[in-house]
Design a protein around this motif. Structure first.
Motif, PDB file in Angstrom:
ATOM      1  N   GLU A  27       0.880  -1.172   0.000  1.00 56.57           N
ATOM      2  CA  GLU A  27       0.000   0.000   0.000  1.00 56.57           C
ATOM      3  C   GLU A  27       0.909   1.210   0.000  1.00 56.57           C
ATOM      4  O   GLU A  27       1.384   1.636   1.059  1.00 56.57           O
ATOM      5  CB  GLU A  27      -0.920  -0.004   1.220  1.00 56.57           C
ATOM      6  CG  GLU A  27      -1.963  -1.092   1.191  1.00 56.57           C
ATOM      7  CD  GLU A  27      -2.860  -1.079   2.422  1.00 56.57           C
ATOM      8  OE1 GLU A  27      -2.744  -0.175   3.267  1.00 56.57           O
ATOM      9  OE2 GLU A  27      -3.678  -2.001   2.520  1.00 56.57           O
ATOM     10  N   GLY A  28       1.203   1.702  -1.171  1.00 54.67           N
ATOM     11  CA  GLY A  28       2.164   2.797  -1.287  1.00 54.67           C
ATOM     12  C   GLY A  28       3.509   2.323  -0.765  1.00 54.67           C
ATOM     13  O   GLY A  28       3.989   1.260  -1.153  1.00 54.67           O
ATOM     14  N   PRO A  29       4.104   3.078   0.144  1.00 49.60           N
ATOM     15  CA  PRO A  29       5.405   2.679   0.670  1.00 49.60           C
ATOM     16  C   PRO A  29       5.314   1.606   1.762  1.00 49.60           C
ATOM     17  O   PRO A  29       6.336   1.053   2.166  1.00 49.60           O
ATOM     18  CB  PRO A  29       5.965   3.977   1.241  1.00 49.60           C
ATOM     19  CG  PRO A  29       4.760   4.771   1.617  1.00 49.60           C
ATOM     20  CD  PRO A  29       3.708   4.417   0.593  1.00 49.60           C
ATOM     21  N   ALA A  30       4.112   1.315   2.228  1.00 48.76           N
ATOM     22  CA  ALA A  30       3.940   0.346   3.314  1.00 48.76           C
ATOM     23  C   ALA A  30       3.830  -1.078   2.775  1.00 48.76           C
ATOM     24  O   ALA A  30       3.294  -1.312   1.696  1.00 48.76           O
ATOM     25  CB  ALA A  30       2.686   0.669   4.121  1.00 48.76           C
ATOM     26  N   LEU A  50       9.203 -14.171   8.334  1.00 47.56           N
ATOM     27  CA  LEU A  50       8.771 -13.338   7.217  1.00 47.56           C
ATOM     28  C   LEU A  50       9.103 -11.873   7.485  1.00 47.56           C
ATOM     29  O   LEU A  50       9.625 -11.172   6.612  1.00 47.56           O
ATOM     30  CB  LEU A  50       7.268 -13.504   6.963  1.00 47.56           C
ATOM     31  CG  LEU A  50       6.670 -12.592   5.894  1.00 47.56           C
ATOM     32  CD1 LEU A  50       7.318 -12.835   4.534  1.00 47.56           C
ATOM     33  CD2 LEU A  50       5.166 -12.770   5.830  1.00 47.56           C
ATOM     34  N   VAL A  51       8.826 -11.422   8.681  1.00 43.39           N
ATOM     35  CA  VAL A  51       9.134 -10.030   9.031  1.00 43.39           C
ATOM     36  C   VAL A  51      10.635  -9.788   8.940  1.00 43.39           C
ATOM     37  O   VAL A  51      11.073  -8.759   8.414  1.00 43.39           O
ATOM     38  CB  VAL A  51       8.583  -9.681  10.426  1.00 43.39           C
ATOM     39  CG1 VAL A  51       9.131  -8.349  10.916  1.00 43.39           C
ATOM     40  CG2 VAL A  51       7.061  -9.665  10.404  1.00 43.39           C
ATOM     41  N   ASP A  52      11.440 -10.724   9.415  1.00 41.04           N
ATOM     42  CA  ASP A  52      12.899 -10.582   9.310  1.00 41.04           C
ATOM     43  C   ASP A  52      13.331 -10.411   7.856  1.00 41.04           C
ATOM     44  O   ASP A  52      14.170  -9.562   7.540  1.00 41.04           O
ATOM     45  CB  ASP A  52      13.617 -11.781   9.929  1.00 41.04           C
ATOM     46  CG  ASP A  52      13.633 -11.744  11.446  1.00 41.04           C
ATOM     47  OD1 ASP A  52      13.377 -10.668  12.032  1.00 41.04           O
ATOM     48  OD2 ASP A  52      13.903 -12.801  12.053  1.00 41.04           O
ATOM     49  N   ARG A  53      12.753 -11.214   6.963  1.00 34.47           N
ATOM     50  CA  ARG A  53      13.096 -11.105   5.544  1.00 34.47           C
ATOM     51  C   ARG A  53      12.658  -9.759   4.965  1.00 34.47           C
ATOM     52  O   ARG A  53      13.371  -9.155   4.168  1.00 34.47           O
ATOM     53  CB  ARG A  53      12.486 -12.259   4.749  1.00 34.47           C
ATOM     54  CG  ARG A  53      13.185 -13.593   5.004  1.00 34.47           C
ATOM     55  CD  ARG A  53      12.736 -14.689   4.067  1.00 34.47           C
ATOM     56  NE  ARG A  53      11.307 -14.988   4.128  1.00 34.47           N
ATOM     57  CZ  ARG A  53      10.725 -15.764   5.064  1.00 34.47           C
ATOM     58  NH1 ARG A  53      11.460 -16.308   6.016  1.00 34.47           N
ATOM     59  NH2 ARG A  53       9.440 -15.995   5.019  1.00 34.47           N
ATOM     60  N   LEU A  54      11.493  -9.278   5.390  1.00 39.78           N
ATOM     61  CA  LEU A  54      10.999  -7.991   4.894  1.00 39.78           C
ATOM     62  C   LEU A  54      11.864  -6.826   5.378  1.00 39.78           C
ATOM     63  O   LEU A  54      12.004  -5.825   4.686  1.00 39.78           O
ATOM     64  CB  LEU A  54       9.550  -7.766   5.332  1.00 39.78           C
ATOM     65  CG  LEU A  54       8.505  -8.684   4.699  1.00 39.78           C
ATOM     66  CD1 LEU A  54       7.162  -8.496   5.389  1.00 39.78           C
ATOM     67  CD2 LEU A  54       8.395  -8.411   3.206  1.00 39.78           C
ATOM     68  N   LEU A  55      12.418  -6.961   6.568  1.00 41.93           N
ATOM     69  CA  LEU A  55      13.204  -5.874   7.148  1.00 41.93           C
ATOM     70  C   LEU A  55      14.673  -5.924   6.754  1.00 41.93           C
ATOM     71  O   LEU A  55      15.385  -4.938   6.942  1.00 41.93           O
ATOM     72  CB  LEU A  55      13.081  -5.891   8.673  1.00 41.93           C
ATOM     73  CG  LEU A  55      11.683  -5.638   9.241  1.00 41.93           C
ATOM     74  CD1 LEU A  55      11.696  -5.782  10.755  1.00 41.93           C
ATOM     75  CD2 LEU A  55      11.149  -4.281   8.820  1.00 41.93           C
ATOM     76  N   SER A  56      15.118  -7.047   6.216  1.00 38.55           N
ATOM     77  CA  SER A  56      16.533  -7.135   5.829  1.00 38.55           C
ATOM     78  C   SER A  56      16.758  -6.319   4.558  1.00 38.55           C
ATOM     79  O   SER A  56      15.883  -6.211   3.698  1.00 38.55           O
ATOM     80  CB  SER A  56      16.942  -8.594   5.606  1.00 38.55           C
ATOM     81  OG  SER A  56      16.271  -9.134   4.493  1.00 38.55           O
ATOM     82  N   GLY A  57      17.915  -5.762   4.468  1.00 39.74           N
ATOM     83  CA  GLY A  57      18.210  -4.934   3.296  1.00 39.74           C
ATOM     84  C   GLY A  57      17.503  -3.606   3.408  1.00 39.74           C
ATOM     85  O   GLY A  57      17.659  -2.875   4.371  1.00 39.74           O
ATOM     86  N   HIS A  58      16.661  -3.311   2.438  1.00 35.95           N
ATOM     87  CA  HIS A  58      15.935  -2.040   2.400  1.00 35.95           C
ATOM     88  C   HIS A  58      14.559  -2.232   3.052  1.00 35.95           C
ATOM     89  O   HIS A  58      13.608  -2.674   2.403  1.00 35.95           O
ATOM     90  CB  HIS A  58      15.802  -1.549   0.955  1.00 35.95           C
ATOM     91  CG  HIS A  58      15.138  -0.221   0.837  1.00 35.95           C
ATOM     92  ND1 HIS A  58      15.698   0.935   1.339  1.00 35.95           N
ATOM     93  CD2 HIS A  58      13.959   0.134   0.288  1.00 35.95           C
ATOM     94  CE1 HIS A  58      14.886   1.936   1.101  1.00 35.95           C
ATOM     95  NE2 HIS A  58      13.827   1.478   0.464  1.00 35.95           N
ATOM     96  N   ALA A  59      14.469  -1.889   4.328  1.00 35.45           N
ATOM     97  CA  ALA A  59      13.210  -2.072   5.069  1.00 35.45           C
ATOM     98  C   ALA A  59      12.180  -1.044   4.607  1.00 35.45           C
ATOM     99  O   ALA A  59      12.525   0.101   4.300  1.00 35.45           O
ATOM    100  CB  ALA A  59      13.461  -1.921   6.562  1.00 35.45           C
ATOM    101  N   PRO A  60      10.915  -1.437   4.569  1.00 36.03           N
ATOM    102  CA  PRO A  60       9.874  -0.462   4.223  1.00 36.03           C
ATOM    103  C   PRO A  60       9.750   0.560   5.363  1.00 36.03           C
ATOM    104  O   PRO A  60      10.058   0.246   6.510  1.00 36.03           O
ATOM    105  CB  PRO A  60       8.611  -1.312   4.103  1.00 36.03           C
ATOM    106  CG  PRO A  60       8.865  -2.485   4.990  1.00 36.03           C
ATOM    107  CD  PRO A  60      10.345  -2.746   4.892  1.00 36.03           C
TER     108      PRO A  60
END
Length: 120
Positions: A27-30, A50-60
């Motif tokens: 949803e946009g940047p989220a 899953l959250v760890d993977r989403l936050l690794s690298g370029h976190a939203p």
């Protein structure tokens, strides 16, 4: 005269534990993670992973956990949310809980954490 009775094996018992469902949306940047089913000891690892993977690298900038379809929530779920909140903060990401289910709200209220999370 004797009658022999053949023993019939007991039918196998199958238990179908409800499983956790995780779905991603933008949803946009989220980034939105839609969580469904039980959030307990058996299911928190995939959620946190899953959250760890989403936050690794370029976190939203914003991570939304949509908890509207959570059917069971216990201490393991509380710990998972606290873990996710800490990891999101470390990554410079805002965590938002969307439409937490009644059981989620009740448990967070019992442990005194209702006001510790941003909700929408």
């Amino acid at each position: 005269m004797s009658v022999d009775h053949a023993q019939h094996p007991a039918p196998p018992q199958t238990t179908h534990r409800p499983t956790l469902s995780l779905a991603l949306a933008r949803e946009g940047p989220a980034v939105v993670v839609e969580v469904g089913g039980p959030v307990d000891m058996a299911t928190v690892d995939p959620l946190v992973g899953l959250v760890d993977r989403l936050l690794s690298g370029h976190a939203p900038p914003v991570l939304v956990l949509d908890l509207g379809a959570v059917s069971f929530f216990c201490a393991a779920g509380v710990n998972a949310l606290l873990t996710v909140r800490g990891r999101a903060a470390s990554a410079g990401c805002i965590l938002v809980l969307r439409r937490p289910s009644r059981i989620t709200v009740a448990v967070l209220d019992i442990v005194g954490l209702t006001d510790e999370f941003t909700t929408e």
